[in-house]
Write a protein that holds these residues in place. Structure first.
Motif, PDB file in Angstrom:
ATOM      1  N   ALA A 147       0.833  -1.202   0.000  1.00 45.15           N
ATOM      2  CA  ALA A 147       0.000   0.000   0.000  1.00 45.15           C
ATOM      3  C   ALA A 147       0.867   1.250   0.000  1.00 45.15           C
ATOM      4  CB  ALA A 147      -0.925  -0.003   1.211  1.00 45.15           C
ATOM      5  N   ASN A 148       1.920   1.245   0.794  1.00 44.43           N
ATOM      6  CA  ASN A 148       2.852   2.366   0.861  1.00 44.43           C
ATOM      7  C   ASN A 148       3.392   2.707  -0.527  1.00 44.43           C
ATOM      8  OD1 ASN A 148       5.269   3.933   1.277  1.00 44.43           O
ATOM      9  ND2 ASN A 148       5.428   3.145   3.359  1.00 44.43           N
ATOM     10  N   ARG A 149       3.914   1.712  -1.207  1.00 43.50           N
ATOM     11  CA  ARG A 149       4.511   1.940  -2.527  1.00 43.50           C
ATOM     12  C   ARG A 149       3.462   2.295  -3.573  1.00 43.50           C
ATOM     13  NH1 ARG A 149       9.027  -2.955  -3.081  1.00 43.50           N
ATOM     14  NH2 ARG A 149      10.530  -2.068  -1.578  1.00 43.50           N
ATOM     15  N   THR A 150       2.323   1.617  -3.525  1.00 43.67           N
ATOM     16  CA  THR A 150       1.291   1.856  -4.533  1.00 43.67           C
ATOM     17  C   THR A 150       0.712   3.257  -4.412  1.00 43.67           C
ATOM     18  OG1 THR A 150       0.725  -0.492  -4.542  1.00 43.67           O
ATOM     19  CG2 THR A 150      -0.879   1.014  -5.497  1.00 43.67           C
ATOM     20  N   ILE A 151       0.438   3.699  -3.196  1.00 37.82           N
ATOM     21  CA  ILE A 151      -0.135   5.028  -3.007  1.00 37.82           C
ATOM     22  C   ILE A 151       0.849   6.103  -3.438  1.00 37.82           C
ATOM     23  CG2 ILE A 151      -0.854   6.674  -1.219  1.00 37.82           C
ATOM     24  CD1 ILE A 151      -2.244   4.264   0.154  1.00 37.82           C
ATOM     25  N   ARG A 152       2.124   5.919  -3.136  1.00 39.53           N
ATOM     26  CA  ARG A 152       3.118   6.895  -3.569  1.00 39.53           C
ATOM     27  C   ARG A 152       3.174   6.966  -5.095  1.00 39.53           C
ATOM     28  NH1 ARG A 152       7.445   3.938  -0.489  1.00 39.53           N
ATOM     29  NH2 ARG A 152       8.736   4.639  -2.230  1.00 39.53           N
ATOM     30  N   ALA A 153       3.147   5.810  -5.763  1.00 41.24           N
ATOM     31  CA  ALA A 153       3.180   5.805  -7.228  1.00 41.24           C
ATOM     32  C   ALA A 153       1.893   6.366  -7.818  1.00 41.24           C
ATOM     33  CB  ALA A 153       3.417   4.377  -7.731  1.00 41.24           C
ATOM     34  N   LEU A 154       0.779   6.032  -7.200  1.00 37.74           N
ATOM     35  CA  LEU A 154      -0.519   6.466  -7.700  1.00 37.74           C
ATOM     36  C   LEU A 154      -0.634   7.984  -7.692  1.00 37.74           C
ATOM     37  CD1 LEU A 154      -3.411   5.572  -8.585  1.00 37.74           C
ATOM     38  CD2 LEU A 154      -4.010   5.559  -6.163  1.00 37.74           C
ATOM     39  N   THR A 155      -0.073   8.638  -6.691  1.00 32.18           N
ATOM     40  CA  THR A 155      -0.213  10.086  -6.553  1.00 32.18           C
ATOM     41  C   THR A 155       0.831  10.865  -7.335  1.00 32.18           C
ATOM     42  OG1 THR A 155       1.064   9.949  -4.492  1.00 32.18           O
ATOM     43  CG2 THR A 155      -1.341   9.981  -4.300  1.00 32.18           C
ATOM     44  N   THR A 156       1.716  10.160  -8.040  1.00 31.61           N
ATOM     45  CA  THR A 156       2.743  10.855  -8.817  1.00 31.61           C
ATOM     46  C   THR A 156       2.767  10.448 -10.283  1.00 31.61           C
ATOM     47  OG1 THR A 156       4.377   9.176  -8.140  1.00 31.61           O
ATOM     48  CG2 THR A 156       4.250  11.183  -6.821  1.00 31.61           C
ATOM     49  N   SER A 157       1.951   9.474 -10.677  1.00 27.95           N
ATOM     50  CA  SER A 157       1.985   8.957 -12.053  1.00 27.95           C
ATOM     51  C   SER A 157       0.990   9.680 -12.945  1.00 27.95           C
ATOM     52  CB  SER A 157       1.680   7.454 -12.057  1.00 27.95           C
ATOM     53  OG  SER A 157       2.628   6.729 -11.316  1.00 27.95           O
ATOM     54  N   ASP A 158       1.299   9.680 -14.244  1.00 28.20           N
ATOM     55  CA  ASP A 158       0.383  10.257 -15.229  1.00 28.20           C
ATOM     56  C   ASP A 158      -0.805   9.328 -15.442  1.00 28.20           C
ATOM     57  OD1 ASP A 158       2.044  12.452 -15.615  1.00 28.20           O
ATOM     58  OD2 ASP A 158       3.175  11.474 -17.226  1.00 28.20           O
ATOM     59  N   LEU A 159      -1.942   9.911 -15.758  1.00 25.61           N
ATOM     60  CA  LEU A 159      -3.178   9.168 -16.005  1.00 25.61           C
ATOM     61  C   LEU A 159      -3.555   9.248 -17.475  1.00 25.61           C
ATOM     62  CD1 LEU A 159      -5.222  10.385 -12.899  1.00 25.61           C
ATOM     63  CD2 LEU A 159      -3.815   8.318 -13.110  1.00 25.61           C
ATOM     64  N   PRO A 160      -4.359   8.283 -17.979  1.00 29.44           N
ATOM     65  CA  PRO A 160      -4.880   7.102 -17.284  1.00 29.44           C
ATOM     66  C   PRO A 160      -3.781   6.081 -17.011  1.00 29.44           C
ATOM     67  CG  PRO A 160      -5.450   6.993 -19.596  1.00 29.44           C
ATOM     68  CD  PRO A 160      -4.823   8.341 -19.387  1.00 29.44           C
ATOM     69  N   LEU A 161      -4.034   5.217 -16.032  1.00 31.03           N
ATOM     70  CA  LEU A 161      -3.014   4.300 -15.561  1.00 31.03           C
ATOM     71  C   LEU A 161      -3.638   2.943 -15.287  1.00 31.03           C
ATOM     72  CD1 LEU A 161       0.006   4.186 -14.656  1.00 31.03           C
ATOM     73  CD2 LEU A 161      -0.802   4.749 -12.359  1.00 31.03           C
ATOM     74  N   GLY A 162      -3.134   1.919 -15.966  1.00 30.52           N
ATOM     75  CA  GLY A 162      -3.643   0.568 -15.779  1.00 30.52           C
ATOM     76  C   GLY A 162      -3.031  -0.114 -14.564  1.00 30.52           C
ATOM     77  N   VAL A 163      -3.613  -1.231 -14.185  1.00 34.09           N
ATOM     78  CA  VAL A 163      -3.153  -1.961 -13.009  1.00 34.09           C
ATOM     79  C   VAL A 163      -1.703  -2.405 -13.175  1.00 34.09           C
ATOM     80  CG1 VAL A 163      -3.436  -4.103 -11.707  1.00 34.09           C
ATOM     81  CG2 VAL A 163      -5.435  -2.728 -12.289  1.00 34.09           C
ATOM     82  N   ARG A 164      -1.369  -2.982 -14.313  1.00 32.52           N
ATOM     83  CA  ARG A 164      -0.008  -3.491 -14.494  1.00 32.52           C
ATOM     84  C   ARG A 164       1.011  -2.360 -14.559  1.00 32.52           C
ATOM     85  NH1 ARG A 164       0.461  -8.726 -15.057  1.00 32.52           N
ATOM     86  NH2 ARG A 164      -1.388  -9.990 -15.562  1.00 32.52           N
ATOM     87  N   ALA A 165       0.648  -1.245 -15.173  1.00 27.34           N
ATOM     88  CA  ALA A 165       1.568  -0.106 -15.231  1.00 27.34           C
ATOM     89  C   ALA A 165       1.795   0.465 -13.837  1.00 27.34           C
ATOM     90  CB  ALA A 165       1.012   0.970 -16.161  1.00 27.34           C
ATOM     91  N   LEU A 166       0.739   0.541 -13.045  1.00 19.30           N
ATOM     92  CA  LEU A 166       0.872   1.037 -11.677  1.00 19.30           C
ATOM     93  C   LEU A 166       1.697   0.067 -10.841  1.00 19.30           C
ATOM     94  CD1 LEU A 166       0.281   3.009  -9.423  1.00 19.30           C
ATOM     95  CD2 LEU A 166      -1.975   1.954  -9.145  1.00 19.30           C
ATOM     96  N   ALA A 167       1.479  -1.229 -11.036  1.00 17.72           N
ATOM     97  CA  ALA A 167       2.255  -2.232 -10.297  1.00 17.72           C
ATOM     98  C   ALA A 167       3.736  -2.129 -10.637  1.00 17.72           C
ATOM     99  CB  ALA A 167       1.726  -3.631 -10.610  1.00 17.72           C
ATOM    100  N   ALA A 168       4.039  -1.890 -11.915  1.00 12.44           N
ATOM    101  CA  ALA A 168       5.439  -1.753 -12.322  1.00 12.44           C
ATOM    102  C   ALA A 168       6.058  -0.500 -11.706  1.00 12.44           C
ATOM    103  CB  ALA A 168       5.535  -1.702 -13.845  1.00 12.44           C
ATOM    104  N   ALA A 169       5.314   0.585 -11.699  1.00 14.91           N
ATOM    105  CA  ALA A 169       5.824   1.832 -11.117  1.00 14.91           C
ATOM    106  C   ALA A 169       6.056   1.697  -9.624  1.00 14.91           C
ATOM    107  CB  ALA A 169       4.844   2.971 -11.399  1.00 14.91           C
TER     108      ALA A 169
END
Length: 357
Positions: A147-169
């Motif tokens: 959750a720590n890593r995912t939330i940090r990536a989610l709030t800094t990544s460009d959208l739209p963003l798929g599950v696998r792209a977010l997981a990689a980030a």
């Protein structure tokens, strides 16, 4: 909107007791099962006057940019105010519904019925997070490293963003990301399209949902409190060239503010990440203390990847915000100032009552 009138009826039956518990003595609350015209809920006063609500039961996780137009159109087409009902309505969506003038009620006890004529305002408090649904894949507690890593990536990544792209980030498994997104969508903190991609992030709402479970002293290892006998300025100077140390909390927030911007509160607690808190404290000449007397707190980070071998670093901004909101002497004002700064370059951090419609 929902999965049929039967499901809508079940949700209404769950929320009715919550509404009945709030009405004054002598008032009654009834539901109408008009299948052809949709559900409605009626409040009746002791003098016989009534006010009826047209019920809308949106499907779980319905994006707000789709939900709001439906609610507005329902309000225009109906001669009754709109009442949104659900098993759970998260804080983000509650704020938006109230701002739009829609009433709502959920099965945990969150209720806001507001009518101008006759003048009615009923409010009730429910659960701080969605109840666990054993049939759902959503995670219920956002306090782990994924959750720590995912939330940090989610709030800094460009959208739209798929599950696998977010997981990689985030460098976590797609399964962990998928479960987390179900929770955040249910809370109204993110929107997703029909393919599951994230199309909108309300970063302030994401962080506030995160800190319902995450805490600096509870989620990180070995948190210890100390006093810097010669003051925080001298301690910060001695940290300058120390490897594997990351600033967080107030000290980190200061480095993230634009030049010339004055912090809203003085620095009274220095929060630091390092793998071995006791060793660092000894090197700095700190004195052990209690949480109520300390001006330094040191912990081993939940995610060691935030540390650098090149000297003192600053924790990621989203983590700094979570720490500001959960450290002893928590500073909402400092967090608000930093979120306002982040919103200048990232619209996800804009303050729109947590939602954009």
């Amino acid at each position: 909107m929902g999965n049929g009138s039967d499901r809508e009826t079940r949700v209404v039956e769950q929320v009715l007791p919550r509404i009945r518990a709030l009405v004054p003595l002598g008032w009654t609350v009834q539901a109408g099962p008009a299948r052809t015209a949709g559900q409605y809920v009626t409040l009746r006063a002791p003098n016989g006057s009534t006010v009826g609500f047209t019920v809308v039961a949106p499907r779980t996780g319905m994006p707000t940019h789709l939900l709001l137009p439906v609610l507005r159109e329902t309000a225009r087409a109906s001669d009754r105010p709109v009442l949104v009902v659900a098993n759970y309505i998260g804080a983000t969506l509650r704020d938006l519904l109230a701002a739009e003038g829609f009433s709502f009620a959920d099965a945990t006890g969150w209720v806001r019925l507001a009518v101008d004529n006759p003048l009615i305002l009923l409010t009730g408090r429910g659960a701080d997070r969605a109840p666990r649904d054993r049939t759902s894949s959503a995670v219920t507690r956002l306090n782990g490293i994924a959750a720590n890593r995912t939330i940090r990536a989610l709030t800094t990544s460009d959208l739209p963003l798929g599950v696998r792209a977010l997981a990689a980030a985030a460098q976590v498994s797609p399964g962990s990301v998928s479960k987390l997104l179900v929770t955040l969508a249910t809370e109204g903190a993110v929107d997703r399209d029909d393919t599951g991609r994230v199309t909108a992030v309300r970063a302030r709402a994401v962080v506030r949902r995160w800190v319902a479970d995450y805490g600096f002293t509870t989620s990180n290892r070995g948190a210890e409190f100390f006093i810097a006998p010669r003051g925080l300025s001298r301690t910060l100077q001695r940290l300058t060239s120390t490897p594997l140390v990351a600033l967080t909390g107030s000290a980190a927030a200061r480095t993230l503010l634009p030049d010339g911007v004055v912090p809203v509160v003085p620095l009274t607690l220095l929060a630091v990440y390092t793998p071995t808190p006791t060793s660092l404290a000894a090197d700095l000449g700190l004195i052990p203390a209690t949480a109520s007397t300390a001006n330094v707190v040191i912990a081993a980070p939940q995610d060691p990847d935030i540390l650098s071998d090149d000297g003192v670093s600053v924790a990621p901004a989203t983590l700094v915000l979570a720490d500001l909101l959960t450290l002893p002497g928590r500073s909402d004002a400092e967090a608000e100032q930093l979120m306002n700064t982040l919103s200048v370059t990232n619209r996800s951090w804009e303050d729109t009552n947590g939602l954009r419609a």
